[in-house]
Design a protein around this motif. Structure first.
Motif, mmCIF file in Angstrom:
data_model
loop_
_atom_site.group_PDB
_atom_site.id
_atom_site.type_symbol
_atom_site.label_atom_id
_atom_site.label_comp_id
_atom_site.label_asym_id
_atom_site.label_seq_id
_atom_site.Cartn_x
_atom_site.Cartn_y
_atom_site.Cartn_z
ATOM 1 N N THR A 232 -5.531 21.469 45.414
ATOM 2 C CA THR A 232 -6.317 21.661 44.201
ATOM 3 C C THR A 232 -6.065 20.498 43.244
ATOM 4 O OG1 THR A 232 -4.547 22.892 43.108
ATOM 5 C CG2 THR A 232 -6.135 24.164 44.434
ATOM 6 N N HIS A 252 -7.835 21.443 31.205
ATOM 7 C CA HIS A 252 -8.273 22.465 30.241
ATOM 8 C C HIS A 252 -9.142 21.842 29.151
ATOM 9 C CE1 HIS A 252 -8.173 26.043 27.732
ATOM 10 N NE2 HIS A 252 -7.779 25.294 26.715
ATOM 11 N N ILE A 256 -12.309 22.101 33.202
ATOM 12 C CA ILE A 256 -12.307 22.072 34.665
ATOM 13 C C ILE A 256 -11.200 22.976 35.185
ATOM 14 C CG2 ILE A 256 -11.960 20.625 36.716
ATOM 15 C CD1 ILE A 256 -13.139 18.293 35.164
ATOM 16 N N ASP A 257 -11.555 23.885 36.057
ATOM 17 C CA ASP A 257 -10.593 24.819 36.650
ATOM 18 C C ASP A 257 -9.588 24.053 37.515
ATOM 19 O OD1 ASP A 257 -9.222 26.791 38.084
ATOM 20 O OD2 ASP A 257 -11.012 28.021 38.407
ATOM 21 N N LYS A 259 -7.952 24.954 39.883
ATOM 22 C CA LYS A 259 -8.008 25.369 41.285
ATOM 23 C C LYS A 259 -9.143 24.696 42.052
ATOM 24 C CE LYS A 259 -5.890 29.905 40.465
ATOM 25 N NZ LYS A 259 -6.054 31.378 40.581
ATOM 26 N N ARG A 260 -9.989 23.957 41.342
ATOM 27 C CA ARG A 260 -11.054 23.225 42.032
ATOM 28 C C ARG A 260 -10.472 22.044 42.797
ATOM 29 N NH1 ARG A 260 -15.748 21.920 37.812
ATOM 30 N NH2 ARG A 260 -16.636 20.908 39.667
#
Length: 280
Positions: A232, A252, A256-257, A259-260
């Motif tokens: 990730t 953050h 953007i996550d 975990k992407r």
């Protein structure tokens, strides 16, 4: 980037005899196809054209017939004599016997007083490094029309979320409009390579597709995101040298996550992310 592709030499023809694996040479002589490449390139009379790896001059001849001023870079000394003889007396041809990777395209453009349209059947063994060199020295060009291994061309034009999407895709599409033009069968080359090729077009953008404050760091961020494709972003971006807190804060900040994965980000997201790392 692509590995060297060494095709098997076939036949005892002049082209096969001259082709050298160490230079990644595969000659194309079909006149209809050569003229198609010239048409797709948009080359017109008086255009300055940079050709890398002219080989025996088949594409060179088609470019000169279109009225272009051709500056050809050829490293193979066994070919330069034949090229000089073939185009002797032509005011539209200048041969530079050098390694294209060692030539400053920027200085060449300045010295000749023009921006180039690059039109080339690129030698397989240096196509990857040359793409990055074109990016770095893009101000010397208005466009590039290049013959590449098909798998490499597809990678350069790939979209987010596909398995082909990677560092070359992001960087090329940040600075160029990229278009796949047409596929060329391996059977049309001498010697015959192991893969098909593709003509791909690059139009230099007047400015990057996204706002980038530091191009070197933007490139570094993109490479970090793809450095471990199965990881990730929260983990992969640590290769930039930042701790977990800094990485998560930057992600953050731009929404953007963590975990992407890198292959899901588009150019605007990569640019925003690189900028977030540089903010105090």
């Amino acid at each position: 980037m692509p590995e060297d592709i060494n095709g098997k030499e076939r036949g005892k023809g002049r082209e096969a005899a001259f082709a050298k694996k160490r230079f990644g040479q595969h000659f194309l002589t079909d006149k209809n196809l050569l003229n198609k490449i010239v048409r797709v390139s948009g080359v017109m009379a008086k255009d300055c054209v940079l050709e890398i790896g002219p080989g025996q001059g088949a594409l060179t001849s088609a470019l000169i017939d279109a009225g272009a001023q051709v500056y050809a870079i050829e490293v193979d000394k066994d070919l330069t004599g034949a090229l000089q003889e073939r185009f002797a007396g032509s005011a539209s041809f200048e041969l530079i016997n050098a390694d294209a990777l060692a030539v400053s395209f920027t200085s060449l453009s300045t010295g000749r007083g023009c921006k180039f349209k690059a039109v080339s059947n690129l030698p397989y063994n240096i196509s990857g490094p040359l793409i990055f060199k074109f990016i770095a020295e893009r101000d010397a060009f208005t466009s590039m029309t290049l013959m590449l291994q098909k798998e490499v061309a597809v990678r350069l034009a790939a979209r987010p979320g596909t398995k082909e999407y990677g560092v070359p895709s992001v960087l090329c599409q940040t600075y160029f409009d990229v278009s796949l033009e047409f596929t060329v069968s391996r059977n049309l080359f001498t010697p015959r390579p192991k893969v098909d090729s593709c003509v791909i077009g690059f139009k230099v953008l007047p400015s990057p597709r996204a706002r980038i404050t530091d191009e070197a760091f933007f490139s570094k961020t993109v490479k970090a995101a793809f450095s471990q494709r199965r990881k990730t972003l929260g983990n992969a971006l640590k290769t930039l040298g930042f701790n977990t807190e800094k990485v998560l804060a930057a992600l953050h900040r731009v929404g953007i996550d963590p975990k992407r994965r890198g292959e899901t980000l588009d150019i605007q997201e990569f640019a925003a992310l690189a900028g977030a790392f540089l903010e105090p």
